[in-house]
Enzyme design. Structure first.
Site, PDB file in Angstrom:
ATOM      1  N   LYS A 187      66.366  62.252  63.387  1.00  9.28           N
ATOM      2  CA  LYS A 187      65.384  61.289  63.972  1.00  9.28           C
ATOM      3  C   LYS A 187      66.496  60.752  65.193  1.00  9.28           C
ATOM      4  CE  LYS A 187      61.820  61.626  61.370  1.00  9.28           C
ATOM      5  NZ  LYS A 187      62.261  62.251  60.028  1.00  9.28           N
TER       6      LYS A 187
HETATM    7  C1  LIG Z   1      61.232  62.264  58.777  1.00  7.77           C
HETATM    8  C2  LIG Z   1      59.886  61.653  58.066  1.00  7.77           C
HETATM    9  C3  LIG Z   1      59.522  61.147  57.036  1.00  7.77           C
HETATM   10  C4  LIG Z   1      60.662  60.819  56.050  1.00  7.77           C
HETATM   11  O1  LIG Z   1      61.728  60.342  56.540  1.00  7.77           O
HETATM   12  P1  LIG Z   1      62.996  59.981  55.543  1.00  7.77           P
HETATM   13  O2  LIG Z   1      63.900  59.106  56.250  1.00  7.77           O
HETATM   14  O3  LIG Z   1      63.654  61.515  55.558  1.00  7.77           O
HETATM   15  O4  LIG Z   1      62.569  59.881  54.065  1.00  7.77           O
HETATM   16  C5  LIG Z   1      58.465  60.510  56.874  1.00  7.77           C
HETATM   17  N1  LIG Z   1      57.400  60.703  57.638  1.00  7.77           N
HETATM   18  C6  LIG Z   1      57.305  61.404  58.849  1.00  7.77           C
HETATM   19  C7  LIG Z   1      56.195  61.468  59.734  1.00  7.77           C
HETATM   20  C8  LIG Z   1      58.878  61.888  59.090  1.00  7.77           C
HETATM   21  O5  LIG Z   1      58.887  62.619  60.253  1.00  7.77           O
END
Ligand SMILES: *Cc1c(COP(=O)(O)O)cnc(C)c1O
Length: 381
Positions: A187
């Site tokens: 992210k």
């Molecule tokens: C990355 C992501 C998640 C999960 O995030 P984590 O921190 O890895 O649990 C959930 N929803 C969306 C839309 C994502 O892009």
């Protein structure tokens, strides 16, 4: 012609350089468990930046969504409306409580939950709507909130990709009743694994803190509000340790600079790919009026006649790691078993097969981006 054979990765986690200093500071303070000074600093930052009632760090966005499932008291058979075009955690968090994901189609422009299809998906079992802000571009929140209020539903924003992005001036994650952020290394702002729950509904704030601390009122005890802490309700251990919070603090301090640099790269792709869109071989992302995105992702949708796998192979042969994205949940074994579909999912089925994401990370150079555009141009024309 000199060919640069260096691989261009899809993602490269960015470090501000202050992470290790913050971790050492946490260690020297002998505060390693959760809810210490760095966690509190991160909470304050998130609350000030977003305007939410209460922010709580979690060990992932998945965990924040699971907290939402608990806070909403989802019971077996309760329905939760969400897009099929999303990450598995958006659905799993509610399935864990016995909830049933109801998949609706996405908008052709932003690939976000199509708000025009919501009313038809609502039944007496519906409890919540979970909009996912794909690529950090906001869903049509005014319409979604109006529908939710009219039907007595709660709104949980999956803002995993939406840190630092806005909708009509409001920070994503702070608009629905609850919002979930991700700080996963893929992210924009990261702590390896990490996340946060933003609580916007005032009546959920106290319970959120209890669910977060194993179902106890430990946070109130530490504030001196009660003289011992006890089991209050169903909860779990959702908080990260201080070393993760210390790492995250170093990133939050630079969140605007990180976003600005990503936006510059995003804008560069957008300008350079305009000629290919004009030729009709692909289409670029659409950012609706009122949406201030965070350059989480740069994707293109290839024209139907173009073979996506062949394009990805050409990119790979030229040292460029571009990738496709979600296999829609309704088409997966888990989605078939645990969820149901409302209406047709034509846009989801069509667009998910045409999408490719291009490398985008802080430090990506314009020279590298031009190479991506040049190879992509050769692959699609
Ligand atoms: C990355 C992501 C998640 C999960 O995030 P984590 O921190 O890895 O649990 C959930 N929803 C969306 C839309 C994502 O892009």
């Amino acid at each position: 012609m000199a060919v640069d054979r260096d691989m261009i990765p899809f993602n490269r986690p960015y470090m501000t350089g202050k992470e290790l200093f913050c971790i050492v500071e946490a260690k020297l303070g002998n505060m390693l468990a959760g809810d210490g000074p760095f966690t509190k600093r991160c909470h304050r930052w998130l609350e000030e930046q977003s305007g939410c009632q209460k922010a709580l760090l979690t060990h992932s966005c998945t965990a924040a969504l699971e907290m939402a499932g608990l806070l909403l008291n989802i019971q077996p058979g309760d329905e939760v409306i969400l897009p099929s075009y999303t990450f598995v955690s958006t659905a799993n968090a509610f399935v864990l409580r016995g909830g049933v994901p109801v998949f609706v189609d996405i908008r052709p422009d932003t690939l976000n939950l199509d708000e025009r299809l919501l009313e038809a998906a609502i039944t007496p079992q519906t409890r919540a709507i979970v909009p996912v802000h794909y690529a950090g571009v906001a869903c049509e929140m005014d319409t979604i909130l109006a529908i939710a209020r009219r039907h007595g539903l709660l709104v949980v924003e999956d803002a995993a990709q939406g840190v630092m992005a806005r909708y009509k001036g409001r920070v994503l994650g702070s608009i629905g009743d609850l919002g979930a952020f991700s700080f996963h290394e893929t992210k924009n702002v990261i702590s390896g694994e990490g996340g946060a729950l933003l609580v916007n509904a005032p009546d959920l704030a106290m319970r959120a803190e209890i669910v977060w601390e194993k179902g106890t009122d430990r946070s109130r005890f530490f504030r001196g509000e009660v003289d011992k802490y006890t089991w209050q309700e169903v909860g779990s251990s959702f908080l990260p340790g201080e070393l993760i919070a210390a790492f995250l603090w170093a990133q939050l301090e630079e969140a605007q600079a990180i976003t600005d640099q990503r936006l510059a790269s995003w804008d560069h792709y957008h300008a350079a790919l305009a000629p290919l869109e004009a030729k009709g071989v692909l289409r670029r992302p659409v950012i609706p009026e009122g949406c201030q995105h965070n350059a989480h992702m740069y994707y293109v949708l290839l024209a139907p006649a173009i073979d996506r796998q062949a394009v990805l192979s050409v990119l790979k042969q030229n040292g460029i790691n571009a990738v496709f994205h979600y296999v829609p949940l309704h088409a997966s074994p888990g989605g078939r078993r645990y969820g149901r579909v409302s209406g047709t999912l034509d846009v989801t089925n069509r667009q998910s097969e045409r999408l490719i994401r291009l490398p985008l990370w802080v430090g990506l150079t314009e020279v590298q981006q031009e190479r991506v555009v040049e190879v992509l141009t050769r692959a699609v024309t």
